[in-house]
Each structure stands twice: as structure tokens, then as C-alpha cells.
Design an enzyme around this catalytic site. Sequence first.
Site, short mmCIF file in Angstrom:
data_model
loop_
_atom_site.label_atom_id
_atom_site.label_comp_id
_atom_site.label_asym_id
_atom_site.label_seq_id
_atom_site.Cartn_x
_atom_site.Cartn_y
_atom_site.Cartn_z
N GLY A 10 0.52 -15.50 8.72
CA GLY A 10 1.32 -15.39 7.52
C GLY A 10 1.70 -16.34 6.76
O GLY A 10 3.24 -16.01 7.21
N MET A 11 1.90 -16.67 5.41
CA MET A 11 3.67 -17.29 5.20
C MET A 11 4.17 -16.52 4.69
O MET A 11 5.50 -16.55 5.52
CB MET A 11 3.13 -17.76 3.16
CG MET A 11 4.25 -19.07 2.65
SD MET A 11 3.81 -19.49 1.06
CE MET A 11 2.93 -18.68 0.46
N TYR A 125 -9.00 -9.87 -7.75
CA TYR A 125 -7.97 -10.14 -7.04
C TYR A 125 -6.73 -9.36 -6.78
O TYR A 125 -6.60 -8.38 -6.31
CB TYR A 125 -7.27 -11.63 -6.11
CG TYR A 125 -5.61 -11.88 -5.71
CD1 TYR A 125 -6.46 -11.62 -4.37
CD2 TYR A 125 -4.91 -12.24 -6.47
CE1 TYR A 125 -4.66 -11.66 -3.78
CE2 TYR A 125 -3.57 -11.20 -6.14
CZ TYR A 125 -3.42 -11.42 -4.36
OH TYR A 125 -2.08 -11.39 -4.27
#
Length: 282
Positions: A10-11, A125
Site C-alpha cells: 500500500g501507499m 467505509y
Amino acid sequence: MKILITGANGMLAKDLIQILENQRYLVVGKTHQDLDITNKDSVIKVLKQENPDIVIQCAAYTKVDDAENNLNLARKINAKGCEIVAKACNEIASTMIYISTDYVFDGEKFSPYTTSDTPKPLNNYGLTKYEGELAVKNNCPKYYIVRTSWLYGKFGKNFVDTMLNLGTKYLNGEISELKVVDDQIGCPTWTKDLAQWIAKIIKNEPSYGVYHICGGGKASWCEFAKEIFKIKGMNVKVTPCTTEEFLRPAKRPHYSVMTPSFIIRPWQEGLAEYLQDGGQLS
């Protein structure tokens, strides 16, 4: 000290791995292929084998709009997955650092949220990330919950690079107008800045609990976009628009500014450095 990072592709995780390795920590990055956080047996096996001092939970379901139609999957990863990791951390006496979001708040306060404010998510989310927070609190006494917001970085798709691409199209005459939402206010945050502050938490060992780490100050998406073009010297006209003009499946909080737990530099400085570094890697 040994640190295990989930969601290693991931980033944020990629910046974390670089920064922590540069500080001489022994870092073990686990991708989804290496470690499925929703598989209890796998998590316990891997954590017992690696026996890390700290586990940084970067693995997450982050598709905000898709989560509206995939609540069960988002919950399986963001809530149940975190519960599994938290219990495993507790079993081996590891500290858990869980990355959360400003989207746990509904945005109706219209003043900066503090760590003592009660979350009230607007979308699935945010809901599942908050459920993840509760899972960590209830199952791992040695924890840091780090809420952040509006992330961008060189290792993933992000708002800054999207604006640069659209700005180039505008200057080339491929699009005649660039409209950006102006009634959502938050704190733009460079993943490298966030990673450096997480490294400081690891080094300084403050009291366990919830922390807000985000770019200093605040901005709307429109103001964010204008600052990008200003720094790059691109003569792009940005037209403000409302959330209603740019409807998305998931509701967004109109005001998700958080009070940082530390004295953090203005978001504009992080953005300038990111752009100076060349932005996203190809």
C-alpha cells in the site's frame, strides 16, 4: 526492534518501510499474498513465527464508494480482520498500531475534531474503520490508533496526481473546465509525513491510545487543487462546485478537520515537498 507491517504494497506502508528501515529497525512487510488478515490461523502462525515487537496494521479495504455495495467485505477486512490481528498481537504481547480515518466522523461539528469526540460515521467505509478501532481497543491493550486524512503519496493513486493529469488536459485543450468540490473541508496529508510521525511514536513511546496525525491547517478539495497548480506554476482555472454537483455513492463529511495530536507542519509545506520530489513514481 522488529516491526511487522501488513498491507505492505500500500501507499502508506511503502513509505513506512523505507523510513523505518532507514532508522535501523528490522522491518518485515507482509502483502495480502503473504498474510490474509481475515484468516485467523494464518495470522496467528505468521505473528508467532515473526514475533514482532510492533505490528502496524496498514491492510484495509479503502474503496470508499465501493464499500456502499460491499459492506460485508469491507467489514470482514476492516473490522473482523483487525480483531484477528489485535487478538494475535495480544497473544504475543506485541504493540499494535492501527491506521484509521477522519471518515469515522460525520462532519456536522464544524470545528476541528479531537480524539475525545465520539465517532459517528456517514458511510460504510467509515463505519467499518470505526468498528476496527473498537476491535483494537477491546482486544489489544498495547495499542495506538492513528487517525489520518486525505492521504496522497508517490506509491499510489491519489488526488494530487489526478489533478496534475487533469490540469495538463486543461492546458492542452482536452477539457474546457475543471470543477472541484469546495464544500468538503479536511486536512491533506502526505504519506511520508504520516510515516515519519508514526516512526516518532515508535521511538518516543507515548501513552497508548488514539492520536490524530494529519497535515496542519485545513482546506477544501478546491483549495487543495488550487495550491497544487500554484506550486507547479500551472495556469489552470479551477471552478468550485458543491458535493451535490458531484454525487458519489458514499456520503462524505462536509467538515472532517482534526486537531493534530502533535505540532505538525502546514499541509502546504508537505505538498510542496512532495511535488518537488516529483510526485508519483511511474
